[in-house]
Motif scaffolding. Structure first.
Motif, PDB file in Angstrom:
ATOM      1  N   VAL A   1       0.846  -1.186   0.000  1.00  0.00           N
ATOM      2  CA  VAL A   1       0.000   0.000   0.000  1.00  0.00           C
ATOM      3  C   VAL A   1       0.886   1.243   0.000  1.00  0.00           C
ATOM      4  CG1 VAL A   1      -1.650   1.354   1.337  1.00  0.00           C
ATOM      5  CG2 VAL A   1      -1.950  -1.116   1.124  1.00  0.00           C
ATOM      6  N   PHE A   2       0.753   2.046  -1.045  1.00  0.00           N
ATOM      7  CA  PHE A   2       1.492   3.305  -1.147  1.00  0.00           C
ATOM      8  C   PHE A   2       0.811   4.328  -0.246  1.00  0.00           C
ATOM      9  CE2 PHE A   2       2.540   7.387  -2.960  1.00  0.00           C
ATOM     10  CZ  PHE A   2       3.852   7.252  -3.380  1.00  0.00           C
ATOM     11  N   GLN A   3       1.592   4.934   0.646  1.00  0.00           N
ATOM     12  CA  GLN A   3       1.025   5.837   1.639  1.00  0.00           C
ATOM     13  C   GLN A   3       0.827   7.224   1.034  1.00  0.00           C
ATOM     14  OE1 GLN A   3       0.350   4.419   4.687  1.00  0.00           O
ATOM     15  NE2 GLN A   3       1.260   2.502   4.013  1.00  0.00           N
ATOM     16  N   GLY A   4      -0.118   7.331   0.141  1.00  0.00           N
ATOM     17  CA  GLY A   4      -0.362   8.614  -0.516  1.00  0.00           C
ATOM     18  C   GLY A   4      -1.814   8.778  -0.898  1.00  0.00           C
ATOM     19  N   TRP A   5      -2.248  10.030  -0.928  1.00  0.00           N
ATOM     20  CA  TRP A   5      -3.656  10.334  -1.209  1.00  0.00           C
ATOM     21  C   TRP A   5      -4.061   9.887  -2.599  1.00  0.00           C
ATOM     22  CZ3 TRP A   5      -6.643  10.905   2.517  1.00  0.00           C
ATOM     23  CH2 TRP A   5      -6.323  11.655   3.641  1.00  0.00           C
ATOM     24  N   ASP A   6      -3.336  10.369  -3.593  1.00  0.00           N
ATOM     25  CA  ASP A   6      -3.756  10.127  -4.965  1.00  0.00           C
ATOM     26  C   ASP A   6      -3.799   8.643  -5.284  1.00  0.00           C
ATOM     27  OD1 ASP A   6      -4.022  12.815  -5.437  1.00  0.00           O
ATOM     28  OD2 ASP A   6      -1.997  13.059  -6.198  1.00  0.00           O
ATOM     29  N   VAL A   7      -2.814   7.907  -4.810  1.00  0.00           N
ATOM     30  CA  VAL A   7      -2.741   6.488  -5.150  1.00  0.00           C
ATOM     31  C   VAL A   7      -3.903   5.722  -4.529  1.00  0.00           C
ATOM     32  CG1 VAL A   7      -1.317   4.411  -5.037  1.00  0.00           C
ATOM     33  CG2 VAL A   7      -0.249   6.636  -5.417  1.00  0.00           C
ATOM     34  N   GLN A   8      -4.367   6.150  -3.348  1.00  0.00           N
ATOM     35  CA  GLN A   8      -5.556   5.519  -2.773  1.00  0.00           C
ATOM     36  C   GLN A   8      -6.723   5.619  -3.745  1.00  0.00           C
ATOM     37  OE1 GLN A   8      -7.206   6.324   1.429  1.00  0.00           O
ATOM     38  NE2 GLN A   8      -8.558   7.525   0.127  1.00  0.00           N
ATOM     39  N   TRP A   9      -6.915   6.783  -4.324  1.00  0.00           N
ATOM     40  CA  TRP A   9      -8.003   6.976  -5.283  1.00  0.00           C
ATOM     41  C   TRP A   9      -7.779   6.133  -6.538  1.00  0.00           C
ATOM     42  CZ3 TRP A   9     -12.751   8.301  -6.331  1.00  0.00           C
ATOM     43  CH2 TRP A   9     -13.117   8.673  -7.610  1.00  0.00           C
ATOM     44  N   HIS A  10      -6.541   6.117  -7.045  1.00  0.00           N
ATOM     45  CA  HIS A  10      -6.267   5.352  -8.267  1.00  0.00           C
ATOM     46  C   HIS A  10      -6.558   3.867  -8.066  1.00  0.00           C
ATOM     47  CE1 HIS A  10      -4.712   9.080  -9.525  1.00  0.00           C
ATOM     48  NE2 HIS A  10      -3.488   8.963  -9.060  1.00  0.00           N
ATOM     49  N   ALA A  11      -6.125   3.332  -6.933  1.00  0.00           N
ATOM     50  CA  ALA A  11      -6.392   1.920  -6.656  1.00  0.00           C
ATOM     51  C   ALA A  11      -7.881   1.660  -6.483  1.00  0.00           C
ATOM     52  CB  ALA A  11      -5.623   1.481  -5.405  1.00  0.00           C
ATOM     53  N   ASN A  12      -8.588   2.592  -5.856  1.00  0.00           N
ATOM     54  CA  ASN A  12     -10.024   2.430  -5.682  1.00  0.00           C
ATOM     55  C   ASN A  12     -10.768   2.484  -7.011  1.00  0.00           C
ATOM     56  OD1 ASN A  12      -9.936   2.065  -2.919  1.00  0.00           O
ATOM     57  ND2 ASN A  12     -10.375   4.197  -2.419  1.00  0.00           N
ATOM     58  N   VAL A  13     -10.280   3.304  -7.947  1.00  0.00           N
ATOM     59  CA  VAL A  13     -10.909   3.350  -9.270  1.00  0.00           C
ATOM     60  C   VAL A  13     -10.759   2.000  -9.975  1.00  0.00           C
ATOM     61  CG1 VAL A  13     -10.830   4.400 -11.563  1.00  0.00           C
ATOM     62  CG2 VAL A  13     -10.634   5.840  -9.536  1.00  0.00           C
ATOM     63  N   VAL A  14      -9.573   1.408  -9.893  1.00  0.00           N
ATOM     64  CA  VAL A  14      -9.371   0.096 -10.524  1.00  0.00           C
ATOM     65  C   VAL A  14     -10.283  -0.940  -9.877  1.00  0.00           C
ATOM     66  CG1 VAL A  14      -7.703  -1.747 -10.957  1.00  0.00           C
ATOM     67  CG2 VAL A  14      -7.007   0.648 -11.209  1.00  0.00           C
ATOM     68  N   ARG A  15     -10.404  -0.908  -8.545  1.00  0.00           N
ATOM     69  CA  ARG A  15     -11.332  -1.823  -7.869  1.00  0.00           C
ATOM     70  C   ARG A  15     -12.760  -1.592  -8.354  1.00  0.00           C
ATOM     71  NH1 ARG A  15     -11.323  -6.517  -5.544  1.00  0.00           N
ATOM     72  NH2 ARG A  15      -9.625  -5.976  -4.119  1.00  0.00           N
ATOM     73  N   TRP A  16     -13.155  -0.340  -8.519  1.00  0.00           N
ATOM     74  CA  TRP A  16     -14.499  -0.008  -8.966  1.00  0.00           C
ATOM     75  C   TRP A  16     -14.766  -0.561 -10.372  1.00  0.00           C
ATOM     76  CZ3 TRP A  16     -19.182   1.361  -7.739  1.00  0.00           C
ATOM     77  CH2 TRP A  16     -20.008   2.026  -8.643  1.00  0.00           C
ATOM     78  N   ILE A  17     -13.770  -0.442 -11.258  1.00  0.00           N
ATOM     79  CA  ILE A  17     -13.938  -0.994 -12.610  1.00  0.00           C
ATOM     80  C   ILE A  17     -14.122  -2.506 -12.537  1.00  0.00           C
ATOM     81  CG2 ILE A  17     -12.856  -1.262 -14.874  1.00  0.00           C
ATOM     82  CD1 ILE A  17     -11.340   1.345 -14.334  1.00  0.00           C
TER      83      ILE A  17
END
Length: 840
Positions: free
Chosen positions: A215-231
């Motif tokens: 887990v990358f400890q960063g704001w933007d990457v949390q969103w990017h990973a969540n978008v991939v999960r959403w897809i």
């Protein structure tokens, strides 16, 4: 799959669709390979948006269907171009155009007086091109002895035919193809540069906790990973439908460029890996390929030549780009992964567009590649437009792609070039127009960011010239002075030898953008630079990336020029030996460059990749353990999980698909009396009743039921010290009557909303040993006897889980800035600032 296999799979996913589409459109294999990655993302991004307009899922089948349709369009473009310009028909027989018809030639026939020398007669060239100066590119103008007399129809000879073998042996036909050796040396340098960036990066990640699943400890990457999960879950990748992911309660429309995520999703789907592994691999592979390829192509286009010097310059530039800390490494550290990926591919798109005027068949590929980069991150388009505008003004206006006779012919040739460039660009823009119009609504939010520092103009220029912007100081001991000297030599060679003005001007413009971000200029000049830089969040560490790319491109050319001079390239009689010596010498020089740069960079490079992976700023091993525990509990996937968006708990959605209310650190679109806001600001009111009515359901109870919130997770503290601490959630939940503590481990606690569970389910979750820390000691549950609700002796010692029993009779809804005593029967200080602030 091991790390190498996933990396190779990612390269294949990101290049194969684009390569086949580019090749089908009619461009030759080496250029199709160069265009592959941005064209692939053009397919992914376009498919994400178009499929989002239908009820179909975004997946391998639907995207392949659209890709096949685009392949048909590409083949149609290829056939139409071939018919228009006469490539002939059939597989094995090709029609050769007659050499005696000026209108069919790539150059215009010019009749010179007897004895005139085309190489020295400037007036003849001026007549052919409409220029006052003699460009070398027109020195091969053909001179027929005399105009041909029209022949009778019956005497005309049939059009000559070539066999396939003869076609491949023709130097002009072979130019730019796989049989053209000019691409081999640059390709070696690009592959070597990509291997260094990708290999080192994935090697560092593999050593981090959890390896590729780190887990990358960063704001933007949390969103990017969540978008991939959403897809993966919803089958939705459209940039215009990201509100369905972000705005859970209201489902309000929201635009977010999703081309990067749409492509990264296929790593997870095809490779069978988690979204976190997919984004970690994509973070290295896309820019790892993009930077060397872009910088190599920029050097190639700067040189405007196919010479050995140009080939070596492109190879060395692509190889050396790993040595720029301000480029890939800092960009990866700040977590701006789609942005870095898009900027990394800008050089490829620029090179494709530069081919369009002289070879319009590139128009199809250039348009799709522009779409790909823009759908990854729109701000990259400013780099492409700036480069092409300067190239057009400083070169193409003066030396059009085709010679022309007279002033009228010269004007026509220039208008043709503008039309071809504009048409290719307009096609890409028109296809993206619905996305652009929706995305323009968030432009003000992006422009509002500021990276201004309290420094003088001199200090700002020094920072940018030395590429010593934010976080570069972590690369202790690195000295790029020799690189800058090499770039200066390359720049002088471009100006004096290749008459290249656009590249130095692009460098100066990029410098000014970065300086203006650090210390804004006054007046109209500052406003103009601010308007462009604002699309890059006005951050110098972002705007410095194009500077680093141009510096390394010029440095590669400079080193190549020095190698050629050492090998006596100017001595014509030793030309062949000089070429061989140059190629041999380039090998140890390249190794010395790698050894020098990497010896000073390896510590900083590992820090850039792993510094945000090895701390516990957002998610620790304790958090991951809690996520895994929660995933096994009743109703964990049947409702939603509330929490503080600033503490990183939303990583549980990407990590194991636990459905959170907050998917981003940015506050979702809602109203002041929304259920989201009530649950965030007043969670300690759950089950607390209303004033003078302790058994009534209140608005927060109704909000939890309406949104289906079953759990609340807290994991203090917030990411940034400046972010307000929600005391009612962090401290108030421990005494809230409508929730039950079911898990505690150090700073992580999980609360169950009583109304969502039965007594048996709550008791099961609180069973001894289920929580790492004993709940009966930390948060004992009162008995029914203690609560005064027991109806028999048997119930006296049974645990009591409070649930309101009366309907809500209160009309007014409290807000986060309401007075506590007047609006709610609970205590707690309100923090200032409303919802958590968005921080880059």
């Amino acid at each position: 799959m091991d790390t190498a296999q996933i990396a190779y799979l990612a390269v294949l996913i990101f290049t194969l669709p684009g390569f086949l589409l580019s090749w089908a459109s009619g461009i030759k294999a080496p250029w199709a390979a160069a265009a592959a990655m941005p064209v692939s993302f053009g397919v992914f991004g376009l498919a994400a948006w178009l499929i989002g307009l239908t009820p179909w899922r975004y997946d391998l089948l639907s995207v392949t269907s659209l890709w096949l349709f685009l392949m048909l369009l590409a083949l149609g473009w290829r056939c139409g171009y071939a018919r228009r310009f006469g490539y002939g028909k059939g597989r094995r027989v090709w029609r050769r155009k007659p050499r005696d018809k000026g209108r069919d030639l790539a150059v215009t026939v010019v009749h010179l007086p007897a004895g005139a020398d085309i190489l020295d007669d400037a007036s003849a060239v001026a007549q052919a091109t409409g220029l006052a100066a003699r460009p070398k590119r027109y020195k091969a103008v053909l001179l027929p002895a005399a105009p041909r007399r029209a022949e009778p129809e019956e005497e005309r000879q049939p059009t000559p035919r070539w066999t396939q073998r003869e076609w491949w042996l023709d130097p002009q036909r072979r130019r730019g193809s796989l049989l053209d050796p000019a691409w081999i040396i640059p390709a070696v340098g690009v592959v070597a540069g990509a291997h260094i960036i990708i290999g080192k990066s994935l090697g560092f990640i593999a050593r981090a906790p959890e390896g590729l699943n780190n887990v990358f400890q960063g704001w933007d990457v949390q969103w990017h990973a969540n978008v991939v999960r959403w897809i993966m879950e919803a089958g939705v990748a459209s940039p215009t439908r990201m509100g369905e992911l972000h705005n859970i309660e209201t489902q309000a429309a929201m635009f977010y460029p999703s081309g990067w995520h749409a492509g990264t999703y296929f790593i997870a789907q095809i490779g069978g890996v988690s979204p976190i592994e997919a984004v970690n691999v994509a973070s290295a592979v896309i820019p790892g390929v993009g930077f060397p390829l872009s910088v190599g192509l920029l050097a190639w286009k700067m040189m405007r030549s196919r010479s050995i010097t140009a080939q070596l310059g492109a190879a060395l530039a692509g190889f050396m780009i790993f040595g720029a800390p301000a480029g890939y490494w800092v960009g990866n550290y700040v977590g701006a992964w789609p942005y870095v990926a898009a900027v990394a591919l800008t050089g490829v798109v620029i090179a494709l567009f530069m081919n369009v005027p002289s070879n319009p068949r590139f128009g199809f590929v250039a348009a799709v590649a522009l779409m790909g980069v823009t759908q990854m991150h729109p701000s990259a388009a400013t780099i492409i437009v700036s480069a092409l505008l300067l190239w057009w003004l400083c070169w193409l206006v003066w030396v059009p792609s085709r010679p022309a006779e007279g002033a009228r012919g010269g004007l026509r040739a220039r208008l043709r070039d503008v039309a071809l460039l504009g048409t290719a660009g307009a096609v890409g823009v028109v296809l993206l127009l619905p996305q652009i119009l929706m995305g323009s609504e968030v432009t003000e939010e992006v422009v509002a960011f500021s990276g201004e520092e309290d420094i003088s103009y001199g200090e700002a220029w020094a920072k940018v010239l030395w590429m010593n912007t934010r976080h570069v100081d972590a690369f202790e001991g690195i000295n790029l002075a020799w690189v800058l000297w090499a770039a200066l030599i390359g720049g002088l060679a471009l100006l004096v030898w290749r008459r290249n003005v656009w590249a130095p001007l692009l460098y100066l413009f990029s410098l000014a953008l970065a300086v203006n971000a650090l210390r804004p200029f006054d007046g109209a000049w500052g406003d103009m630079l601010g308007a462009v830089g604002g699309l890059h969040y006005s951050m110098a560490h972002r705007l410095i990336i194009p500077v680093a790319m141009l510096v390394m491109a010029a440095a590669g050319i400079g080193v190549a020029v020095l190698i050629r001079l050492v090998c006596l390239a100017p001595v014509r009689k030793w030309a062949r030996g000089s070429i061989i010596a140059s190629l041999v010498l380039a090998v140890p020089v390249s190794w010395a460059i790698y050894a020098n740069l990497w010896s000073h960079m390896k510590v900083g490079a590992e820090w850039a990749i792993n510094a945000s992976r090895e701390d516990d700023r957002m998610v620790s091993e304790i958090d991951l353990k809690a996520f895994d525990w929660l995933a096994q509990q009743p109703h964990a996937y049947e409702g939603l999980i509330m929490g503080e968006p600033a503490d990183g708990h939303s990583w549980m959605y990407a990590y194991n698909a636990l459905p959170t209310v907050m998917r981003h650190y940015d506050w979702p679109a809602d109203s002041k009396d929304s259920a989201t806001r009530l649950l965030y600001w007043w969670p300690n009111a759950l089950g607390a009743g209303n004033p003078d009515a302790p058994n009534e359901r209140n608005h927060v109870d109704e909000a939890a039921e309406r949104m289906g919130v079953n759990y609340i997770v807290i994991s203090p503290e917030n990411f940034w010290m400046s972010q307000p601490r929600n005391e009612r959630m962090m401290d108030g939940l421990w005494g809230t009557p409508g929730v039950t503590t079911v898990y505690v481990d150090h700073n992580v606690a999980i609360f169950a909303v009583n109304e969502a569970f039965t007594d048996e389910e709550l008791e099961q979750m609180r069973a001894p040993g289920n929580s790492p820390e004993p709940l009966e000691e930390l948060h004992p549950i009162p008995t029914k006897g203690e609560a005064g609700v027991a109806t028999s002796e048997e119930e006296e010692n049974q645990p009591y889980f409070h649930r309101p029993t009366e309907p809500n009779n209160r009309a007014d809804v409290p807000t986060e800035d309401a007075d506590n005593d007047a609006n709610w029967p609970v205590e707690g200080e309100i923090t200032e600032g409303g919802a958590p602030a968005r921080v880059e």
